[in-house]
Write a protein that holds these residues in place. Structure first.
Motif, mmCIF file in Angstrom:
data_model
loop_
_atom_site.group_PDB
_atom_site.id
_atom_site.type_symbol
_atom_site.label_atom_id
_atom_site.label_comp_id
_atom_site.label_asym_id
_atom_site.label_seq_id
_atom_site.Cartn_x
_atom_site.Cartn_y
_atom_site.Cartn_z
ATOM 1 N N LYS A 49 -58.994 105.954 -49.450
ATOM 2 C CA LYS A 49 -60.239 106.405 -48.825
ATOM 3 C C LYS A 49 -60.208 106.207 -47.320
ATOM 4 C CE LYS A 49 -62.843 102.094 -49.331
ATOM 5 N NZ LYS A 49 -62.959 101.786 -47.915
ATOM 6 N N ASP A 50 -61.078 106.912 -46.645
ATOM 7 C CA ASP A 50 -61.279 106.738 -45.212
ATOM 8 C C ASP A 50 -61.818 105.324 -44.996
ATOM 9 O OD1 ASP A 50 -62.603 106.684 -42.627
ATOM 10 O OD2 ASP A 50 -62.502 108.866 -42.632
ATOM 11 N N GLU A 51 -61.275 104.627 -44.036
ATOM 12 C CA GLU A 51 -61.694 103.244 -43.772
ATOM 13 C C GLU A 51 -63.183 103.125 -43.458
ATOM 14 O OE1 GLU A 51 -59.274 101.639 -40.676
ATOM 15 O OE2 GLU A 51 -57.418 101.841 -41.820
ATOM 16 N N LYS A 52 -63.772 104.177 -42.947
ATOM 17 C CA LYS A 52 -65.184 104.147 -42.560
ATOM 18 C C LYS A 52 -66.117 104.312 -43.750
ATOM 19 C CE LYS A 52 -63.925 106.143 -38.155
ATOM 20 N NZ LYS A 52 -63.763 107.404 -37.473
ATOM 21 N N GLY A 54 -67.441 103.514 -47.694
ATOM 22 C CA GLY A 54 -67.472 102.482 -48.714
ATOM 23 C C GLY A 54 -66.882 103.006 -50.016
ATOM 24 N N LEU A 55 -66.643 102.092 -50.940
ATOM 25 C CA LEU A 55 -66.046 102.472 -52.216
ATOM 26 C C LEU A 55 -66.966 103.384 -53.019
ATOM 27 C CD1 LEU A 55 -63.731 102.305 -54.221
ATOM 28 C CD2 LEU A 55 -64.739 100.185 -55.098
ATOM 29 N N THR A 56 -68.249 103.065 -53.081
ATOM 30 C CA THR A 56 -69.168 103.868 -53.883
ATOM 31 C C THR A 56 -69.225 105.307 -53.388
ATOM 32 O OG1 THR A 56 -70.487 101.917 -54.419
ATOM 33 C CG2 THR A 56 -71.535 104.056 -54.726
ATOM 34 N N SER A 57 -69.367 105.507 -52.089
ATOM 35 C CA SER A 57 -69.422 106.879 -51.571
ATOM 36 C C SER A 57 -68.072 107.573 -51.743
ATOM 37 C CB SER A 57 -69.865 106.902 -50.107
ATOM 38 O OG SER A 57 -69.014 106.128 -49.313
ATOM 39 N N SER A 58 -66.989 106.828 -51.675
ATOM 40 C CA SER A 58 -65.664 107.417 -51.898
ATOM 41 C C SER A 58 -65.489 107.845 -53.347
ATOM 42 C CB SER A 58 -64.565 106.424 -51.510
ATOM 43 O OG SER A 58 -64.611 106.153 -50.129
ATOM 44 N N VAL A 59 -66.026 107.073 -54.282
ATOM 45 C CA VAL A 59 -65.964 107.447 -55.698
ATOM 46 C C VAL A 59 -66.771 108.716 -55.932
ATOM 47 C CG1 VAL A 59 -66.691 106.750 -58.026
ATOM 48 C CG2 VAL A 59 -65.437 105.141 -56.580
ATOM 49 N N ARG A 60 -67.938 108.799 -55.315
ATOM 50 C CA ARG A 60 -68.749 110.019 -55.441
ATOM 51 C C ARG A 60 -68.015 111.226 -54.875
ATOM 52 N NH1 ARG A 60 -73.772 106.618 -53.890
ATOM 53 N NH2 ARG A 60 -74.777 106.429 -55.922
ATOM 54 N N LEU A 61 -67.418 111.074 -53.700
ATOM 55 C CA LEU A 61 -66.674 112.161 -53.074
ATOM 56 C C LEU A 61 -65.471 112.543 -53.923
ATOM 57 C CD1 LEU A 61 -66.189 114.087 -50.727
ATOM 58 C CD2 LEU A 61 -65.024 112.215 -49.535
ATOM 59 N N ILE A 65 -64.704 116.246 -55.558
ATOM 60 C CA ILE A 65 -63.453 116.960 -55.273
ATOM 61 C C ILE A 65 -62.682 117.213 -56.563
ATOM 62 C CG2 ILE A 65 -61.192 116.766 -54.153
ATOM 63 C CD1 ILE A 65 -62.674 115.164 -51.913
ATOM 64 N N TYR A 66 -62.644 116.221 -57.449
ATOM 65 C CA TYR A 66 -61.945 116.358 -58.731
ATOM 66 C C TYR A 66 -62.490 117.546 -59.519
ATOM 67 C CZ TYR A 66 -60.479 115.425 -63.510
ATOM 68 O OH TYR A 66 -59.964 115.551 -64.769
ATOM 69 N N TYR A 67 -63.806 117.579 -59.691
ATOM 70 C CA TYR A 67 -64.396 118.658 -60.479
ATOM 71 C C TYR A 67 -64.281 120.006 -59.782
ATOM 72 C CZ TYR A 67 -65.920 115.593 -64.150
ATOM 73 O OH TYR A 67 -65.922 114.721 -65.200
ATOM 74 N N ARG A 68 -64.373 120.029 -58.474
ATOM 75 C CA ARG A 68 -64.209 121.283 -57.732
ATOM 76 C C ARG A 68 -62.793 121.815 -57.912
ATOM 77 N NH1 ARG A 68 -62.319 122.880 -52.738
ATOM 78 N NH2 ARG A 68 -63.295 124.742 -51.932
ATOM 79 N N LYS A 69 -61.788 120.943 -57.740
ATOM 80 C CA LYS A 69 -60.397 121.369 -57.887
ATOM 81 C C LYS A 69 -60.098 121.782 -59.323
ATOM 82 C CE LYS A 69 -58.394 119.205 -53.885
ATOM 83 N NZ LYS A 69 -57.880 120.389 -53.212
ATOM 84 N N SER A 70 -60.662 121.070 -60.288
ATOM 85 C CA SER A 70 -60.476 121.437 -61.694
ATOM 86 C C SER A 70 -61.056 122.828 -61.960
ATOM 87 C CB SER A 70 -61.141 120.424 -62.617
ATOM 88 O OG SER A 70 -60.496 119.192 -62.539
ATOM 89 N N ALA A 88 -57.441 115.294 -55.965
ATOM 90 C CA ALA A 88 -58.712 114.766 -55.451
ATOM 91 C C ALA A 88 -58.482 113.534 -54.590
ATOM 92 C CB ALA A 88 -59.654 114.459 -56.595
ATOM 93 N N ILE A 89 -57.518 112.698 -54.973
ATOM 94 C CA ILE A 89 -57.199 111.519 -54.154
ATOM 95 C C ILE A 89 -56.793 111.970 -52.755
ATOM 96 C CG2 ILE A 89 -55.441 109.710 -53.798
ATOM 97 C CD1 ILE A 89 -57.530 108.785 -55.743
ATOM 98 N N LYS A 90 -55.989 113.011 -52.668
ATOM 99 C CA LYS A 90 -55.578 113.539 -51.357
ATOM 100 C C LYS A 90 -56.786 114.022 -50.562
ATOM 101 C CE LYS A 90 -51.375 115.472 -53.233
ATOM 102 N NZ LYS A 90 -50.667 116.744 -53.418
ATOM 103 N N GLY A 91 -57.819 114.490 -51.257
ATOM 104 C CA GLY A 91 -58.972 115.065 -50.595
ATOM 105 C C GLY A 91 -59.937 114.062 -49.985
ATOM 106 N N ILE A 92 -59.844 112.793 -50.356
ATOM 107 C CA ILE A 92 -60.807 111.822 -49.834
ATOM 108 C C ILE A 92 -60.388 111.189 -48.523
ATOM 109 C CG2 ILE A 92 -61.816 111.287 -52.078
ATOM 110 C CD1 ILE A 92 -60.220 108.683 -52.091
ATOM 111 N N VAL A 93 -59.165 111.476 -48.065
ATOM 112 C CA VAL A 93 -58.731 110.913 -46.787
ATOM 113 C C VAL A 93 -59.051 111.836 -45.643
ATOM 114 C CG1 VAL A 93 -56.959 109.404 -47.651
ATOM 115 C CG2 VAL A 93 -56.378 111.762 -47.169
#
Length: 93
Positions: A49-52, A54-61, A65-70, A88-93
């Motif tokens: 995730k982007d360092e800026k 938090g984990l919760t917002s990164s999980v939401r993002l 992304i996962y469902y969009r790509k699927s 999706a992991i690539k998409g959160i950075v």
């Protein structure tokens, strides 16, 4: 409006809490049926995730992304793509 559900999760052998809506928890559980443990998924998200953020917002993002790509993968019938989890992991950075 759905109420948020607080759960204690373990990540990198430490405990923390995360608040998500029930539908968000259900989405994570559905993603984890792709042969990945929830703890491992959260660790992957946290590590990428982007360092800026938090984990919760990164999980939401990640979930979005996962469902969009699927969805897009199904629409284009592109079976050559890698797992939506790693896309999706690539998409959160």
């Amino acid at each position: 409006m759905a109420s948020l559900s607080n759960r204690v999760i373990s990540i990198y052998n430490r405990k923390t809490s995360m608040r998500l809506a029930p539908a968000e928890w259900e989405a994570i559980d559905t993603i984890c049926r792709e042969n990945i443990k929830r703890k491992k998924l959260f660790e992957l998200i946290d590590a990428n995730k982007d360092e800026k953020m938090g984990l919760t917002s990164s999980v939401r993002l990640f979930s979005l992304i996962y469902y969009r790509k699927s969805f897009l993968s199904q629409m284009t019938s592109d079976s050559s793509r890698s797992s939506p989890i790693f896309e999706a992991i690539k998409g959160i950075v």
